[in-house]
Each structure stands twice: as structure tokens, then as C-alpha cells.
Motif scaffolding. Structure first.
Motif, PDB file in Angstrom:
ATOM      1  N   ALA A 257      -1.391   4.357  -1.161  1.00 36.70           N
ATOM      2  CA  ALA A 257      -0.153   4.823  -1.335  1.00 36.70           C
ATOM      3  C   ALA A 257       0.039   6.509  -1.294  1.00 36.70           C
ATOM      4  CB  ALA A 257       0.608   4.236  -2.723  1.00 36.70           C
ATOM      5  N   ASP A 318       4.916   2.239   6.348  1.00 33.71           N
ATOM      6  CA  ASP A 318       4.943   1.198   5.253  1.00 33.71           C
ATOM      7  C   ASP A 318       4.295   0.055   5.616  1.00 33.71           C
ATOM      8  OD1 ASP A 318       6.854   2.804   4.057  1.00 33.71           O
ATOM      9  OD2 ASP A 318       8.643   2.279   5.365  1.00 33.71           O
ATOM     10  N   ILE A 321       0.768   0.357   4.046  1.00 34.68           N
ATOM     11  CA  ILE A 321       0.760   0.341   2.495  1.00 34.68           C
ATOM     12  C   ILE A 321       0.721  -1.267   2.254  1.00 34.68           C
ATOM     13  CG2 ILE A 321       2.163   0.484   0.404  1.00 34.68           C
ATOM     14  CD1 ILE A 321       3.149   3.222   1.209  1.00 34.68           C
ATOM     15  N   SER A 325      -2.391  -3.276   0.215  1.00 37.89           N
ATOM     16  CA  SER A 325      -1.942  -3.037  -1.133  1.00 37.89           C
ATOM     17  C   SER A 325      -2.809  -3.613  -1.949  1.00 37.89           C
ATOM     18  CB  SER A 325      -0.425  -3.562  -1.218  1.00 37.89           C
ATOM     19  OG  SER A 325      -0.502  -5.088  -0.743  1.00 37.89           O
TER      20      SER A 325
END
Length: 331
Positions: A257, A318, A321, A325
Motif C-alpha cells: 500500500a 489499485d 494493492i 493485499s
């Protein structure tokens, strides 16, 4: 407190090195956030400024959040260097830095950068004229010498201090070494320990971890450290070093992140400063650095360097991420 003229830099400043095609305002933005205490522009051709070349003029762009910041100049003609220093002074940086260390042929073979290490009288004369033409502090970045037989940095340091420079940064290699081999900081320490020297002496070369930064600070006694290649794609190194100095603890490497956040900030600034097309194109060189060591990242990198709009890049980031994650990303 380390000071360059009246510029206060803290007890042990960490400097971001001027790097061609790297140290532009977008890159400096993430490094300032990452803890850099003093930054420099990319080195700027004195001839380019005198000719009013657009690319050279653009490199004069500085922003208030960057302060303190220095504009670095290079060139082989004394008159042009003086003229460019006057132009740079008008851009209102905090200091002017002279490059006597760049080893690349395109610079050194034109009598600029590290080439001046072969003509110390000219180096001294050029520096003296620049010191006289500006009210700003003048600093110098250079190397140990041209080659192993001409490591004349001790003489250079004394003579440049005598004509008025306010700080000296020394890369611990010769010009012939380029960036090969191990940087030798022993001569840097000799200059720092020279009782004649009273200006700040900063060391540069091979510092790429907090542990090495602490070792070099303690072993060689410099007033601060300049970091270059280790900050490319890793602007967190400055704060990691500061944390290690204070606590002896190593910060965890940035997670995915945080890597994406820094990349997005860099991209946004790049597009805003350079325009959509050029900002996106020049950002492509940075993706592999920001995600260095991340397993199985190649497919994402391939897509990042192929898309042509900021929105597309942001969407892929995005996805990155989301894809990582649940995994721990380490450098």
C-alpha cells in the motif's frame, strides 16, 4: 547543528544527490516526504542556461516545500558558468552547487564535471568567480581525483574553502572508477579531520542501508551523508536511517500500500509538471524500482509501461494493492 552559511540542516543531515534524469521535482517530492534534509536539482548545463534552452530552464523549477534546495551547475567555460550562476540565483534557490564530479564522457570530455580535477587552477578560478557573482552560499560536489595517481582531493578541499565555498561533498571514487568498485571514504575522513577545514564535509558513495550509514558516520566523522542511487524507487531510506540512528531499530520495509501510494504521488506530480504525455512516459522508468523485489510483479510492470493515460495507470496500481493485499512484501 550543521550549517551551510545561514542554512540550518540539523545535527547530521541526509542529502539527496543530484542525479540526471532522476532528481526532478516529482522525484524530489517523494524524497522530501521520505526525510531528505537537503536536495539538489538535476545538474544543469551552464551552456544550456546561457542559450536559454527550454530543457535547462525547466530544471530551474523549484517549489517552496522543497527548501532548503540547491541548484547544481556544470560547465567548462568560466564565463558561461558565471552567467549561469547569475541566472540560477534569480530562480531563488537556497544555494548554488558546482558539479566537479560527473564522470560520464559527455560531460567530462567537454572539460566539465570531473574533468576539472585535471586542472585545479582553473577549478579554483571558476569557483572564485562564481562565489563573487552570487549572494547565495556556494557549495561543491567532486571526487577523490581523476585516477588513482592523482587523488588530489586534500589540496582541492583546502583551496576551495580558501576562496569561499560553504560546504563540500565528496564522492569516494575517482573519475576513472566511474561507479565501479568500492567507494573509499578514508580520504574523506582525512579532509574532515584536517584542522584547516571548518566547512561541513559530506560523504557520498555506497551508503544504501541504515546500518552502513551509522557505520560510516562513526568511522569517518563526516558532517552528513549524501545518498543517490539508493533512494531511486526507495525514498523511505532517509527516514529509515534517522530512525535507526535514534533507536537502533530497523523499520519494516514499506508494504504494498505504501509503495503504491508513493508511486501514485510521483506519477501525479510528474503529469502535473511535465504534462500528460511526457509525464506518463518518463514515469515508466520508475515502476521497476518502486516494486523491486516484489515476487511475480513482471506482468503488472508490463501493463504499467504500455498504458498511455493517468487513469489507466492508477487503475492498474489499485489492482496491485488488491493482488498483494494478503501477502507481506519485503524489499
Amino acid at each position: 547543528m550543521v550549517k551551510i552559511g545561514q542554512i540550518e540542516l540539523g545535527e547530521f543531515p541526509l542529502l539527496l544527490a543530484p542525479m540526471e534524469d532522476v532528481s526532478d521535482p516529482p522525484f524530489r517530492a517523494v524524497c522530501k516526504e521520505g526525510g531528505a534534509d537537503l536536495m539538489y536539482t538535476e545538474f544543469i548545463s551552464s551552456e544550456g542556461l546561457i542559450r536559454d534552452a527550454a530543457k535547462s530552464r525547466q530544471k530551474l523549477d523549484i517549489f517552496e516545500y522543497e527548501r532548503p534546495i540547491g541548484i547544481q551547475l556544470f560547465g567548462g567555460d568560466i564565463g558561461n558558468m558565471v552567467g549561469s550562476a547569475e541566472i540560477a540565483t534569480a530562480a531563488n534557490p537556497d544555494l548554488i552547487d558546482i558539479n566537479y564530479g560527473c564522470p560520464v564522457k559527455a560531460v567530462a570530455c567537454r572539460g566539465a564535471g570531473a574533468a576539472l580535477l585535471q586542472d585545479i587552477p582553473k577549478m579554483v578560478q571558476m569557483t572564485a568567480e562564481i562565489v563573487k557573482c552570487t549572494h547565495l552560499p556556494v557549495t561543491v560536489k567532486t571526487r577523490l581525483g581523476w585516477d588513482d595517481k592523482t587523488k588530489n582531493i586534500v589540496e582541492v578541499a583546502e583551496r576551495l574553502q580558501d576562496i569561499g565555498i560553504k560546504a563540500l561533498t565528496i564522492h569516494g571514487r575517482t573519475r576513472v572508477q566511474m561507479y565501479k568498485g568500492e567507494a573509499d571514504w578514508t580520504l574523506i575522513a582525512e579532509i574532515k579531520n584536517n584542522p584547516r577545514m571548518h566547512i561541513p564535509i559530506f560523504g557520498n558513495g555506497d551508503v544504501d542501508t541504515p546500518q552502513k550509514a551509522l557505520e560510516y558516520r562513526n568511522r569517518f566523522g563526516v558532517d552528513g551523508i549524501m545518498i543517490g542511487r539508493a533512494a531511486i524507487g526507495y525514498p523511505w531510506i532517509f527516514n529509515e536511517i534517522k530512525h535507526f540512528f535514534k533507536t537502533g531499530e530497523t523499520l519494516s520495509a514499506p508494504g504494498m500500500a505504501e509503495r503504491v501510494r508513493a508511486t501514485k504521488k510521483h506519477l501525479e506530480f510528474s503529469v502535473r509538471w511535465k504534462g500528460d504525455r511526457l509525464g506518463i512516459f518518463e514515469m515508466r522508468r520508475h515502476y521497476s524500482n518502486y516494486f523491486k523485489g516484489v515476487p511475480d510483479f513482471k506482468p503488472f510492470r508490463t501493463r504499467l509501461v504500455e498504458v498511455e493515460t493517468e487513469a489507466e495507470v492508477m487503475a492498474i496500481l489499485d489492482e496491485v494493492i488488491e493482488a498483494y493485499s494478503t501477502s507481506l512484501v519485503t524489499a
